[in-house]
Structure formats: structure tokens, C-alpha cells
Design an enzyme around this catalytic site. Structure first.
Site, short mmCIF file in Angstrom:
data_model
loop_
_atom_site.label_atom_id
_atom_site.label_comp_id
_atom_site.label_asym_id
_atom_site.label_seq_id
_atom_site.Cartn_x
_atom_site.Cartn_y
_atom_site.Cartn_z
N LYS A 113 3.91 -15.41 1.20
CA LYS A 113 3.54 -16.08 0.00
C LYS A 113 5.11 -16.47 -0.51
O LYS A 113 5.42 -15.91 -1.50
CB LYS A 113 2.67 -15.14 -0.92
CG LYS A 113 2.22 -15.69 -2.10
CD LYS A 113 1.33 -16.63 -2.02
CE LYS A 113 0.95 -17.52 -3.40
NZ LYS A 113 0.05 -18.44 -3.27
N TYR B 22 0.72 -1.08 -0.05
CA TYR B 22 -0.07 0.03 -0.02
C TYR B 22 0.91 1.40 0.21
O TYR B 22 0.24 2.36 -0.35
CB TYR B 22 -1.17 0.11 1.30
CG TYR B 22 -1.96 -1.16 1.20
CD1 TYR B 22 -2.00 -1.81 0.15
CD2 TYR B 22 -2.79 -1.33 2.37
CE1 TYR B 22 -3.17 -2.84 0.02
CE2 TYR B 22 -3.66 -2.33 2.35
CZ TYR B 22 -3.82 -3.27 1.22
OH TYR B 22 -4.76 -4.13 1.03
N ASP C 70 -2.73 -18.06 0.91
CA ASP C 70 -3.96 -18.84 0.39
C ASP C 70 -4.32 -20.06 1.42
O ASP C 70 -5.63 -20.30 1.60
CB ASP C 70 -3.71 -19.29 -0.85
CG ASP C 70 -2.35 -20.05 -1.31
OD1 ASP C 70 -1.49 -19.87 -0.49
OD2 ASP C 70 -2.01 -20.63 -2.25
N ASP D 91 -10.59 -9.23 7.92
CA ASP D 91 -12.13 -9.18 7.56
C ASP D 91 -12.42 -10.72 7.48
O ASP D 91 -13.63 -10.74 8.05
CB ASP D 91 -12.40 -8.31 6.56
CG ASP D 91 -12.40 -6.89 6.87
OD1 ASP D 91 -12.07 -6.49 7.69
OD2 ASP D 91 -12.89 -6.13 5.83
N ASP E 291 -5.00 -7.21 5.80
CA ASP E 291 -6.29 -6.44 5.29
C ASP E 291 -7.27 -7.44 5.14
O ASP E 291 -8.54 -7.42 5.52
CB ASP E 291 -5.87 -5.31 4.28
CG ASP E 291 -7.15 -4.31 4.14
OD1 ASP E 291 -8.10 -4.47 4.93
OD2 ASP E 291 -6.95 -3.65 3.04
#
Ligand code: NAD
Length: 370
Positions: A194, A142, A226, A254, A250
Site C-alpha cells: 500500500k 500483528y 486494494d 483466504d 492473511d
């Protein structure tokens, strides 16, 4: 007696309603004589925009920087959707996080006794879930440069670019905090990256392993993002502390929040390295939910996330772990006894208004304080 200075930003929508219930607890703490809490309150977001023409005034920011801890209700709403980008209510949140130098966001996810049936995940899978997601907040995809939308001068084709970069100190400080938090919990850290595809993840994993050398009492394992996304649904109770990058965090925070059954139950803390006048980390505490304009002003908001944010503040910024435990236990007790706000009640079930639920928690907390 211990003294602490707090800054409270009730904000917009249901923010002021849930903040009132946080204040209820703060008043009880003051009254009990256990800790002297001085609170300064400022409008923020849309409320500040309406009054002062900016989403965060310099006076409010200066007070937040001097405070031992900052509490926030929620920011934003449709009323300010058309405001120019630089003045949008949410910019206050970004400015506060940046100025307070908070580099990580902590989200505990706990399934409360008595509320298992509200989870979209089968009850058998979520029993005993009690995990803590630690997300890097100030770097990664980001923020890395270059970023933007450009046009290739040779082909004239437009393209968009973001850069995923992590520097060693950024990974070190996050991993260190993750291990420290795990030591005070069940002693297990799962690093999510990852590393099979991304160089920055391979680097990240290497640094996490280096930091782990100083925390041999903590078990460390690694999970690709994943696989982590699947396991959070399939076997969430296997996790204790998860540490991860800004973007993966992020998304996973959620996802993990969903398994609890209502967004109104989940608190959060954002911490940095700055120490407050008590020698603890100064922090920024807020529910994970937004301003919920659809229910604002109706007494329908669940104040649990706000009250649990106060509990996190007591533990992490005010050095009051025992009070924090009693407060979180009081919320748990009220929920376990079947007292519910509307978001937790079934269609025809009676429910408590925001302030009635807050009163119930206050009563339980008063008892717990003895
Ligand atoms: P939201 O979290 O405000 O609401 C999503 C849904 O959850 C709504 O149906 C709402 O009624 C319900 N809900 C939320 N909190 C609840 C609570 N405590 N008790 C019971 N039900 C609750 O998300 P949204 O609708 O996407 O966003 C509304 C506004 O909030 C937007 O302007 C958004 O930008 C802002 N927002 C602010 C923050 C923040 O202040 N940190 C975070 C997210 C969204």
C-alpha cells in the site's frame, strides 16, 4: 537411500482422518524404496490438552525441532472453546511456528481440471489459475510494538494501537524466497503493498526492488492491495507468485482460496531459514482448512489438501521435486476423472469417503512411480 525424519501432528476434528491419508502416501513411499521416512506422531491441540493438560508437550516440540519436516492435520474445536486463553489448542500452532522460526507462509492456489464449475467465479475467468501467495508470517502489524488497548491520560479516552513495522532483513529474506520460487515457476513476481499511503509499504517496495537486482530473470510488478483484491477475482490467471506482508497476506490468501471451490483442496507450507539434515529448508506443512467439527468422524473430509501438503514437503524440505510432481499429478488425475469427496459432489451425486479418495490417489501414485 535418502533418509528423513518427520514429525506428524494429526490434531483434532478431521485432522486425524486426513492425516491417515497422508500416512498412506508416506507408507507407499517407504514401500517403494525410494526414500526412507521415519515418522513420529504426537497429539497436538485439543487432543494433547485432553491427554497431557497442555496443547503441545515439550517432548513433541523437541521432536519437531529435530525433524526434517513437520506435518500437521488441524487443531481446535468447540470442545475446547472455553479453555483459558493460554491453553487454547491454537496456541500450539503459534508455538510451533515460532519455535520452528518459519517466517513465511506459502499457499499455492490452483484450479483443478474438472472442478471449474465449483468456483464462485465465472469459469472463463478462472481457467488456468495457478498462483502462489507468499505471505510474511512473523512481523508486520500483528507483532509490531507498541500494541495494546490504553487510556489517554490527558483526555481519559481509551484507544487501541498496533504498529506496522518491517525491518530490512525481514523484507529481504521474503523477497529473495519469492524470486527464487518464481524462477522455478513462470518467472513473475507481483509485490502487493500500500505504497501510496503507508511509509512502511514504500520502504518494503524499495527493498523488494533492491533484491530484484539479483534476480533479473524474474519479471517484477507492484500492485496496491486494494487493486490486488479486485484482480484476484477478476483475472486470477494473470498471477504467478505474489509476495506480501503479514496482514495483507492473511486477507488475500483466504480470498484467493475461495476461487478454487473447496477449502479441502488447498495445502500450505511455512518455511524459515533453518536447514534440515538433508541441507534443505526445514518446513511446516498443513492443509489450510481447520478441524471442521461439523463433518469430523463421518468420512466426509476431503484429504486432498493434506496429500498436497505432503507433496509440498517432498519438494521443499526433502529435495524430491520429481516425486512431489508425481504425487500432485495423482491428486489432479483422480479429480479430473470425476472421483470426488462430498464437498466437491453436487446434491445427488455419488461421492467417495475420505479413505476411498485416499486409496484412489494411492493407486494413481503407485502407477506414476512405475
Ligand atoms: P474449517 O476450515 O474447519 O471449516 C470450514 C468449513 O469447511 C466447514 O463447513 C467444514 O466442514 C468445511 N471443510 C473444512 N475442511 C474440509 C475438508 N478437508 N473437506 C471438506 N470440507 C471441509 O473452519 P472453522 O469451521 O471456522 O473452524 C473449525 C475449527 O478449526 C475451529 O476451532 C478453528 O479455530 C480451527 N481452525 C484450525 C486451523 C488449523 O488447524 N490450522 C485453521 C482454521 C481453523
Amino acid at each position: 537411500m535418502k533418509r528423513a525424519r518427520l514429525v506428524a501432528f494429526p490434531g483434532d476434528g478431521i485432522g486425524p482422518e486426513v492425516m491417515e491419508e497422508g500416512f498412506r502416501i508416506i507408507s507407499l513411499l517407504k514401500e517403494s524404496g525410494l526414500i526412507e521416512l521415519e515418522v513420529q506422531t504426537f497429539p497436538v491441540g485439543g487432543a494433547s490438552l485432553d491427554r497431557f493438560g497442555v496443547p503441545l508437550t515439550q517432548e513433541a516440540l523437541d521432536a519437531a525441532l529435530k525433524a526434517d519436516a513437520v506435518l500437521l492435520g488441524a487443531i481446535g474445536g468447540p470442545k475446547w472453546d472455553k479453555v483459558e486463553f493460554a491453553l487454547r489448542p491454537e496456541t500450539a500452532l503459534l508455538e510451533l511456528r515460532k519455535s520452528l522460526e518459519v517466517f513465511c507462509n506459502l499457499r499455492p492456489v490452483k484450479v483443478f481440471a474438472g472442478l471449474e464449475s465449483l468456483s464462485p467465479v465465472k469459469e472463463g475467468r478462472i481457467l488456468g489459475v495457478d498462483l502462489l501467495l507468499v505471505r510474511e508470517l512473523t512481523s508486520g502489524l500483528y507483532f509490531g510494538a507498541p500494541k495494546g488497548i490504553f487510556t489517554d491520560p490527558e483526555t481519559n479516552e481509551p484507544y487501541g494501537i498496533n504498529t506496522l513495522v518491517y525491518r530490512k532483513h525481514e523484507v529481504e529474506r521474503l523477497a529473495k524466497l519469492g524470486f527464487e520460487l518464481a524462477l522455478a515457476r513462470r518467472g513473475k513476481v507481483t509485490n502487493v503493498d500500500k505504497a501510496n499511503v503507508l511509509e512502511s509499504s514504500r520502504f518494503w517496495r524499495g527493498v523488494v526492488e533492491e533484491v530484484h537486482a539479483s534476480f533479473r530473470g524474474v519479471a517484477l510488478d507492484h500492485l496496491l492491495v486494494d487493486a490486488a483484491a479486485m484482480r484476484i477475482i477478476l483475472s486470477p490467471s494473470q498471477f504467478d507468485v505474489l509476495i506480501t506482508t503479514n496482514m495483507f497476506g492473511d486477507i488475500l490468501t483466504d480470498e484467493a482460496a475461495c476461487i478454487v471451490g473447496s477449502i479441502g483442496l488447498l495445502p500450505s507450507a511455512s518455511l524459515g531459514e533453518r536447514l534440515n539434515t538433508l541441507g534443505e529448508r526445514s518446513g511446516f506443512y498443513e492443509p489450510i482448512h481447520g478441524s471442521a467439527p461439523d463433518i469430523a468422524g463421518k468420512g466426509l473430509a476431503n484429504p486432498s489438501a493434506m496429500i498436497l501438503s505432503v507433496a509440498m514437503m517432498l519438494e521443499m524440505s526433502l529435495g524430491e521435486a520429481s516425486l512431489a510432481k508425481k504425487l500432485a499429478g495423482s491428486v489432479e488425475l483422480v479429480l479430473k476423472e470425476g472421483r470426488r469427496t462430498k464437498d466437491l459432489a453436487s446434491d445427488n451425486e455419488a461421492y467417495l469417503k475420505t479413505s476411498e479418495f485416499g486409496e484412489n490417489v494411492e493407486h494413481a501414485f503407485r502407477k506414476a512411480l512405475g
